[in-house]
Design a protein around this motif. Structure first.
Motif, short mmCIF file in Angstrom:
data_model
loop_
_atom_site.label_atom_id
_atom_site.label_comp_id
_atom_site.label_asym_id
_atom_site.label_seq_id
_atom_site.Cartn_x
_atom_site.Cartn_y
_atom_site.Cartn_z
N ILE A 118 -0.91 -7.52 1.44
CA ILE A 118 -1.88 -6.50 1.02
C ILE A 118 -1.58 -5.10 1.54
CG2 ILE A 118 -3.74 -8.17 0.74
CD1 ILE A 118 -5.01 -6.66 3.25
N LEU A 119 -0.97 -4.98 2.72
CA LEU A 119 -0.75 -3.65 3.28
C LEU A 119 0.09 -2.74 2.39
CD1 LEU A 119 -0.40 -4.27 7.13
CD2 LEU A 119 -2.28 -3.14 5.91
N PRO A 120 1.21 -3.22 1.83
CA PRO A 120 1.99 -2.29 1.00
C PRO A 120 1.19 -1.68 -0.16
CG PRO A 120 3.30 -4.22 1.51
CD PRO A 120 1.90 -4.51 1.99
N GLY A 121 0.50 -2.52 -0.92
CA GLY A 121 -0.27 -2.01 -2.05
C GLY A 121 -1.47 -1.18 -1.63
N LEU A 122 -2.14 -1.62 -0.58
CA LEU A 122 -3.32 -0.90 -0.10
C LEU A 122 -2.94 0.49 0.39
CD1 LEU A 122 -6.35 -1.11 0.39
CD2 LEU A 122 -5.84 -2.10 2.61
N ILE A 123 -1.91 0.58 1.22
CA ILE A 123 -1.46 1.88 1.71
C ILE A 123 -0.96 2.74 0.55
CG2 ILE A 123 0.27 3.05 3.13
CD1 ILE A 123 -0.12 0.73 5.19
N ASN A 124 -0.25 2.13 -0.37
CA ASN A 124 0.23 2.87 -1.54
C ASN A 124 -0.92 3.49 -2.32
OD1 ASN A 124 2.32 3.63 -3.49
ND2 ASN A 124 1.39 2.09 -4.81
N HIS A 125 -1.98 2.71 -2.57
CA HIS A 125 -3.12 3.21 -3.34
C HIS A 125 -3.95 4.22 -2.56
CE1 HIS A 125 -2.74 0.99 -7.04
NE2 HIS A 125 -2.42 -0.08 -6.34
N LEU A 126 -3.93 4.13 -1.24
CA LEU A 126 -4.71 5.07 -0.43
C LEU A 126 -3.96 6.37 -0.14
CD1 LEU A 126 -6.40 2.60 2.07
CD2 LEU A 126 -7.50 3.84 0.18
N THR A 127 -2.68 6.44 -0.54
CA THR A 127 -1.88 7.65 -0.37
C THR A 127 -1.28 8.05 -1.71
OG1 THR A 127 0.02 6.31 0.30
CG2 THR A 127 -1.35 7.22 2.08
N PRO A 128 -2.12 8.34 -2.71
CA PRO A 128 -1.61 8.58 -4.07
C PRO A 128 -0.74 9.83 -4.19
CG PRO A 128 -3.93 9.13 -3.94
CD PRO A 128 -3.56 8.49 -2.63
N GLU A 129 -0.81 10.72 -3.24
CA GLU A 129 0.01 11.93 -3.29
C GLU A 129 1.40 11.69 -2.74
OE1 GLU A 129 -1.21 14.71 -4.77
OE2 GLU A 129 -3.01 13.51 -5.16
N GLY A 130 1.68 10.48 -2.25
CA GLY A 130 2.99 10.15 -1.72
C GLY A 130 3.24 10.67 -0.32
N GLN A 131 2.17 11.05 0.38
CA GLN A 131 2.29 11.54 1.75
C GLN A 131 1.12 11.02 2.57
OE1 GLN A 131 2.78 15.78 2.12
NE2 GLN A 131 3.99 15.91 0.26
N ALA A 132 1.39 10.80 3.85
CA ALA A 132 0.32 10.42 4.76
C ALA A 132 -0.47 11.67 5.11
CB ALA A 132 0.89 9.79 6.02
N PRO A 133 -1.79 11.67 4.90
CA PRO A 133 -2.58 12.85 5.26
C PRO A 133 -2.48 13.12 6.76
CG PRO A 133 -3.89 11.25 4.01
CD PRO A 133 -2.59 10.60 4.35
N GLU A 134 -2.34 14.40 7.12
CA GLU A 134 -2.22 14.77 8.53
C GLU A 134 -3.41 14.28 9.36
OE1 GLU A 134 -1.17 18.75 9.67
OE2 GLU A 134 0.07 18.96 7.87
N GLN A 135 -4.59 14.30 8.79
CA GLN A 135 -5.79 13.87 9.50
C GLN A 135 -6.03 12.38 9.37
OE1 GLN A 135 -5.99 16.29 7.02
NE2 GLN A 135 -5.72 18.01 8.40
N GLY A 136 -5.10 11.64 8.79
CA GLY A 136 -5.29 10.21 8.58
C GLY A 136 -6.12 9.96 7.34
N LEU A 137 -6.50 8.72 7.17
CA LEU A 137 -7.26 8.33 5.99
C LEU A 137 -8.77 8.43 6.17
CD1 LEU A 137 -5.13 5.21 4.97
CD2 LEU A 137 -5.16 7.46 3.86
N GLY A 138 -9.22 8.77 7.37
CA GLY A 138 -10.64 8.89 7.63
C GLY A 138 -11.16 7.68 8.39
N ASN A 139 -12.47 7.68 8.60
CA ASN A 139 -13.07 6.56 9.33
C ASN A 139 -13.31 5.39 8.37
OD1 ASN A 139 -15.55 6.91 7.96
ND2 ASN A 139 -16.27 8.36 9.50
N GLY A 140 -13.85 4.32 8.89
CA GLY A 140 -14.06 3.11 8.10
C GLY A 140 -14.89 3.34 6.86
N GLU A 141 -15.95 4.11 6.97
CA GLU A 141 -16.80 4.37 5.79
C GLU A 141 -16.05 5.16 4.74
OE1 GLU A 141 -20.69 6.01 6.17
OE2 GLU A 141 -21.31 4.48 7.60
N ASP A 142 -15.24 6.14 5.18
CA ASP A 142 -14.44 6.92 4.23
C ASP A 142 -13.50 6.00 3.44
OD1 ASP A 142 -15.55 9.28 5.26
OD2 ASP A 142 -13.89 9.58 6.67
N LEU A 143 -12.87 5.09 4.16
CA LEU A 143 -11.94 4.17 3.52
C LEU A 143 -12.64 3.24 2.53
CD1 LEU A 143 -9.53 3.22 6.41
CD2 LEU A 143 -8.98 4.43 4.31
N MET A 144 -13.79 2.74 2.92
CA MET A 144 -14.53 1.87 2.00
C MET A 144 -14.91 2.63 0.74
SD MET A 144 -14.36 -1.04 3.37
CE MET A 144 -15.51 -2.05 2.47
N GLY A 145 -15.26 3.89 0.88
CA GLY A 145 -15.56 4.72 -0.28
C GLY A 145 -14.34 4.92 -1.16
#
Length: 155
Positions: A118-145
């Motif tokens: 699951i990690l490859p697809g999940l990380i891929n879908h959470l980084t649609p711009e092809g880059q890791a956001p400098e501030q990360g992906l956010g807290n747990g609630e942000d990710l669930m959203g």
């Protein structure tokens, strides 16, 4: 748990995957159907306020384990390189994988295998711009959203 229930409801009710996003989330949806706690574990791993140091912490751990190219492929726009459960255990550490396995009610090898799927697809879908956001992906609630949005698009 209302947000988690909402996201899981979207996942589990999304039986007819259509379009590109749905096809990419198919494996995730199948695993979630058999073990819904997996999404909470994955969210905890990727959240800035989680135990792994968020996406940046995972990148660092995978790089230290010699898997930097793999995790970068998940973030980038090209094909995702696969990893094995043993490689996930190498990156996260046996203790962490054992803790995750206990939360999931699985043996450590099975938990690592599920994470490797699951990690490859999940990380891929959470980084649609092809880059890791400098501030990360956010807290747990942000990710669930974010996951809820992805799953609604997959309908």
């Amino acid at each position: 748990m209302g947000l988690l229930d909402s996201v899981l409801g979207s996942v589990l009710n999304n039986n007819g995957q259509q379009g590109q996003a749905g096809a990419g989330l198919g494996g995730l949806i199948g695993m979630l159907a058999s073990n819904p706690q997996l999404i909470q574990v994955a969210t905890d791993m990727l959240a800035n306020n989680g135990g792994q140091g968020g996406l940046g912490g995972l990148i660092s751990k995978f790089e230290q384990a010699g898997l930097g190219d793999a995790i970068q492929s998940w973030i980038g726009s090209g094909p995702n390189q696969p990893v094995s459960g043993d490689q996930v255990t190498s990156a996260l550490g046996a203790g962490t994988v054992s803790d995750i396995a206990a939360k999931l009610g699985l043996e450590p090898g099975d938990a690592a295998s599920q994470l490797s799927h699951i990690l490859p697809g999940l990380i891929n879908h959470l980084t649609p711009e092809g880059q890791a956001p400098e501030q990360g992906l956010g807290n747990g609630e942000d990710l669930m959203g974010m996951l809820g949005s992805l799953l609604r698009q997959a309908r």
